[in-house]
Design a protein around this motif. Structure first.
Motif, PDB file in Angstrom:
ATOM      1  N   LEU A  59     -49.531 -20.589   3.603  1.00 50.72           N
ATOM      2  CA  LEU A  59     -50.069 -19.135   3.277  1.00 50.72           C
ATOM      3  C   LEU A  59     -49.777 -18.260   4.422  1.00 50.72           C
ATOM      4  CD1 LEU A  59     -53.535 -20.566   2.455  1.00 50.72           C
ATOM      5  CD2 LEU A  59     -51.907 -19.739   1.059  1.00 50.72           C
ATOM      6  N   ASP A  60     -49.717 -16.897   4.111  1.00 52.72           N
ATOM      7  CA  ASP A  60     -49.471 -16.106   5.219  1.00 52.72           C
ATOM      8  C   ASP A  60     -51.023 -15.588   5.524  1.00 52.72           C
ATOM      9  OD1 ASP A  60     -50.426 -14.238   3.034  1.00 52.72           O
ATOM     10  OD2 ASP A  60     -48.438 -13.031   3.037  1.00 52.72           O
ATOM     11  N   ALA A  61     -51.134 -14.618   6.554  1.00 49.76           N
ATOM     12  CA  ALA A  61     -52.474 -14.269   7.021  1.00 49.76           C
ATOM     13  C   ALA A  61     -53.376 -13.532   5.638  1.00 49.76           C
ATOM     14  CB  ALA A  61     -52.295 -13.219   8.125  1.00 49.76           C
ATOM     15  N   VAL A  62     -52.629 -12.780   4.840  1.00 48.62           N
ATOM     16  CA  VAL A  62     -53.317 -12.067   3.646  1.00 48.62           C
ATOM     17  C   VAL A  62     -53.986 -13.383   2.566  1.00 48.62           C
ATOM     18  CG1 VAL A  62     -53.092 -10.818   1.928  1.00 48.62           C
ATOM     19  CG2 VAL A  62     -52.018 -10.186   3.876  1.00 48.62           C
ATOM     20  N   GLY A  63     -53.125 -14.527   2.456  1.00 51.10           N
ATOM     21  CA  GLY A  63     -53.101 -15.500   1.640  1.00 51.10           C
ATOM     22  C   GLY A  63     -54.565 -16.270   2.084  1.00 51.10           C
ATOM     23  N   HIS A  64     -54.444 -16.570   3.427  1.00 54.65           N
ATOM     24  CA  HIS A  64     -55.640 -17.287   4.089  1.00 54.65           C
ATOM     25  C   HIS A  64     -56.872 -16.328   4.024  1.00 54.65           C
ATOM     26  CE1 HIS A  64     -58.006 -18.612   7.720  1.00 54.65           C
ATOM     27  NE2 HIS A  64     -57.642 -19.684   7.080  1.00 54.65           N
ATOM     28  N   ALA A  65     -56.537 -15.131   4.203  1.00 58.14           N
ATOM     29  CA  ALA A  65     -57.937 -14.222   4.479  1.00 58.14           C
ATOM     30  C   ALA A  65     -58.495 -14.045   3.237  1.00 58.14           C
ATOM     31  CB  ALA A  65     -57.685 -12.852   4.701  1.00 58.14           C
ATOM     32  N   ILE A  66     -57.915 -14.148   2.090  1.00 57.58           N
ATOM     33  CA  ILE A  66     -58.648 -14.105   0.506  1.00 57.58           C
ATOM     34  C   ILE A  66     -59.039 -15.896   0.421  1.00 57.58           C
ATOM     35  CG2 ILE A  66     -57.920 -13.930  -1.859  1.00 57.58           C
ATOM     36  CD1 ILE A  66     -55.661 -12.089  -1.003  1.00 57.58           C
ATOM     37  N   LEU A  67     -58.405 -16.713   0.551  1.00 57.35           N
ATOM     38  CA  LEU A  67     -58.856 -17.886   0.084  1.00 57.35           C
ATOM     39  C   LEU A  67     -59.946 -18.385   0.996  1.00 57.35           C
ATOM     40  CD1 LEU A  67     -55.461 -19.676  -0.560  1.00 57.35           C
ATOM     41  CD2 LEU A  67     -57.407 -18.986  -2.143  1.00 57.35           C
ATOM     42  N   SER A  68     -59.840 -18.077   2.213  1.00 55.50           N
ATOM     43  CA  SER A  68     -61.160 -18.365   3.102  1.00 55.50           C
ATOM     44  C   SER A  68     -62.411 -17.983   2.712  1.00 55.50           C
ATOM     45  CB  SER A  68     -60.843 -18.151   4.667  1.00 55.50           C
ATOM     46  OG  SER A  68     -60.730 -16.744   4.724  1.00 55.50           O
ATOM     47  N   ARG A  69     -62.572 -16.929   1.919  1.00 55.21           N
ATOM     48  CA  ARG A  69     -63.709 -16.381   1.391  1.00 55.21           C
ATOM     49  C   ARG A  69     -64.134 -16.925   0.043  1.00 55.21           C
ATOM     50  NH1 ARG A  69     -61.290 -12.942   4.861  1.00 55.21           N
ATOM     51  NH2 ARG A  69     -62.758 -11.502   6.020  1.00 55.21           N
ATOM     52  N   ILE A  70     -63.300 -17.744  -0.542  1.00 50.77           N
ATOM     53  CA  ILE A  70     -63.775 -18.483  -1.791  1.00 50.77           C
ATOM     54  C   ILE A  70     -64.847 -19.510  -1.328  1.00 50.77           C
ATOM     55  CG2 ILE A  70     -62.795 -19.928  -3.761  1.00 50.77           C
ATOM     56  CD1 ILE A  70     -60.470 -18.336  -3.724  1.00 50.77           C
ATOM     57  N   GLY A  92     -53.834 -10.268  -8.069  1.00 48.11           N
ATOM     58  CA  GLY A  92     -52.351 -10.845  -8.478  1.00 48.11           C
ATOM     59  C   GLY A  92     -52.237 -12.057  -7.710  1.00 48.11           C
ATOM     60  N   PHE A  93     -52.782 -12.300  -6.550  1.00 52.16           N
ATOM     61  CA  PHE A  93     -52.465 -13.329  -5.955  1.00 52.16           C
ATOM     62  C   PHE A  93     -53.245 -14.715  -6.377  1.00 52.16           C
ATOM     63  CE2 PHE A  93     -54.200 -16.070  -2.332  1.00 52.16           C
ATOM     64  CZ  PHE A  93     -53.248 -16.515  -2.029  1.00 52.16           C
ATOM     65  N   LEU A  94     -54.479 -14.318  -6.774  1.00 44.45           N
ATOM     66  CA  LEU A  94     -55.245 -15.369  -7.218  1.00 44.45           C
ATOM     67  C   LEU A  94     -55.074 -15.740  -8.578  1.00 44.45           C
ATOM     68  CD1 LEU A  94     -58.794 -14.270  -5.952  1.00 44.45           C
ATOM     69  CD2 LEU A  94     -57.319 -16.211  -5.071  1.00 44.45           C
ATOM     70  N   GLY A  95     -54.297 -14.840  -9.531  1.00 44.66           N
ATOM     71  CA  GLY A  95     -53.747 -15.132 -10.758  1.00 44.66           C
ATOM     72  C   GLY A  95     -52.629 -15.973 -10.681  1.00 44.66           C
ATOM     73  N   ALA A  96     -51.711 -15.856  -9.730  1.00 41.02           N
ATOM     74  CA  ALA A  96     -50.452 -16.614  -9.674  1.00 41.02           C
ATOM     75  C   ALA A  96     -50.852 -18.152  -9.122  1.00 41.02           C
ATOM     76  CB  ALA A  96     -49.555 -15.979  -8.613  1.00 41.02           C
ATOM     77  N   LEU A  97     -52.080 -18.169  -8.472  1.00 40.75           N
ATOM     78  CA  LEU A  97     -52.445 -19.324  -8.003  1.00 40.75           C
ATOM     79  C   LEU A  97     -53.118 -20.073  -9.173  1.00 40.75           C
ATOM     80  CD1 LEU A  97     -54.323 -18.885  -4.726  1.00 40.75           C
ATOM     81  CD2 LEU A  97     -51.829 -20.227  -5.197  1.00 40.75           C
TER      82      LEU A  97
END
Length: 90
Positions: free
Chosen positions: A35-46, A76-81
């Motif tokens: 994960l890059d910083a953006v991906g981590h920022a999103i996923l860390s809040r789930i 978009g990011f979460l949809g791809a995951l």
């Protein structure tokens, strides 16, 4: 993806800090995504309780960015995951 959707990590999928690479990764059985910083920022809040709308509002406030842009990018990011079965939606 609806703002009311609640993203969750499926059983066996977890966010992990790889000390060797000094990077955050999303681990699943026999698979991993760095994960890059953006991906981590999103996923860390789930956390399985907050909706996508609540997560994007928190990100917008934390990064002083427009919520509509963050909502589009996050969806978009979460949809791809989700397509790759790294994420479920409730």
């Amino acid at each position: 993806m609806s703002p009311d959707a609640i993203p969750t990590l499926p059983r066996g999928v977890r966010l992990h800090h790889d000390r060797v690479r000094n990077a955050w990764v999303l681990l699943a059985p026999e698979r991993a995504i760095t994960l890059d910083a953006v991906g981590h920022a999103i996923l860390s809040r789930i956390d399985g309780t907050r909706s996508l709308g609540e997560i994007t509002a928190d990100l917008a406030q934390s990064y002083n960015a427009p919520q509509d842009q963050i909502a589009r990018d996050s969806a978009g990011f979460l949809g791809a995951l989700r397509d790759r079965r790294f994420l479920d939606l409730a």
